[in-house]
Design an enzyme around this catalytic site. Structure first.
Site, mmCIF file in Angstrom:
data_model
loop_
_atom_site.group_PDB
_atom_site.id
_atom_site.type_symbol
_atom_site.label_atom_id
_atom_site.label_comp_id
_atom_site.label_asym_id
_atom_site.label_seq_id
_atom_site.Cartn_x
_atom_site.Cartn_y
_atom_site.Cartn_z
ATOM 1 N N CYS A 1 -4.247 -9.083 6.115
ATOM 2 C CA CYS A 1 -2.912 -9.372 5.600
ATOM 3 C C CYS A 1 -2.137 -10.139 6.670
ATOM 4 C CB CYS A 1 -2.187 -8.065 5.263
ATOM 5 S SG CYS A 1 -0.460 -8.285 4.781
ATOM 6 N N CYS B 1 0.872 -7.783 8.124
ATOM 7 C CA CYS B 1 0.715 -6.590 8.969
ATOM 8 C C CYS B 1 -0.657 -6.463 9.619
ATOM 9 C CB CYS B 1 1.018 -5.334 8.153
ATOM 10 S SG CYS B 1 -0.230 -4.962 6.886
ATOM 11 N N CYS C 1 1.878 -2.810 3.911
ATOM 12 C CA CYS C 1 3.226 -3.389 4.042
ATOM 13 C C CYS C 1 3.839 -3.795 2.704
ATOM 14 C CB CYS C 1 3.219 -4.582 4.995
ATOM 15 S SG CYS C 1 2.401 -6.061 4.350
ATOM 16 N N CYS D 1 -0.672 -5.683 -0.431
ATOM 17 C CA CYS D 1 -1.190 -4.943 0.712
ATOM 18 C C CYS D 1 -0.673 -3.512 0.628
ATOM 19 C CB CYS D 1 -0.734 -5.614 2.004
ATOM 20 S SG CYS D 1 -1.156 -4.682 3.504
ATOM 21 N N CYS E 1 -7.674 -13.315 -6.847
ATOM 22 C CA CYS E 1 -7.204 -14.670 -6.579
ATOM 23 C C CYS E 1 -6.036 -14.543 -5.598
ATOM 24 C CB CYS E 1 -6.777 -15.319 -7.895
ATOM 25 S SG CYS E 1 -6.392 -17.061 -7.751
#
Length: 164
Positions: free
Chosen positions: A80, A83, A131, A128, A151
């Site tokens: 991510c 984070c 976060c 995510c 996607c």
């Protein structure tokens, strides 16, 4: 210019116009909740580049075929961009032809989902789990073994190659 090009161009302009109307400029993050990483909007804005901020914190979408991660084929992990939580391993990445990095599964516990009713349709948004940052959407047109296509916006990811 022929009639086909004119019609295709007009359709594209209309679609982007509808997208702009359907998605308010400062739309709040859909993935609201208690996340391990929580920052103020100003802190997120300072931490992320403008494109990543728009996607991760305001559910924007990057233009297709613009992410360098589309052509990333090395062994490693996709994290991510907000984070640094590991989200996908390179072995699950595939070329979907859609213009965004695509994966057929994710690392257990790394993603959460919400229902996205924007753009006059219902989709499953993925974010995510650490976060709450918007990553993209999941569709049921992927390859075996899952049949799913995650996607993902390339600006919402970082790539960490495997070191030998």
């Amino acid at each position: 210019m022929n009639r086909r090009n004119l019609l295709l161009g007009g359709t594209a302009v209309a679609a982007f116009g509808l997208y702009a109307i359907a998605r308010p400029m400062n739309a709040p993050l859909a993935a609201e909740g208690n996340f391990a990483v929580t920052l103020s909007d100003a802190e997120w804005k300072a931490r992320l580049d403008p494109a990543a901020y728009d996607v991760l914190r305001h559910e924007g979408t990057e233009r297709p075929f613009t992410s360098p991660l589309n052509d990333e084929h090395r062994a490693g992990t996709f994290l991510c961009a907000g984070c640094d939580q590991p989200l996908f391993v390179s072995e699950t990445k595939f070329d979907s032809g859609t213009g965004w990095p695509s994966f057929y599964t994710f690392i257990d516990g790394a993603l959460g989902t919400t229902i996205d009713n924007s753009l006059f349709m219902t989709r499953t948004e993925v974010h995510c789990s650490r976060c709450g940052g918007h990553q993209g959407h999941v569709f049921e047109d992927g390859p075996p073994p899952t049949g799913l296509r995650y996607c993902i916006n390339g600006v919402a990811l970082k790539f960490a190659p495997t070191t030998a």
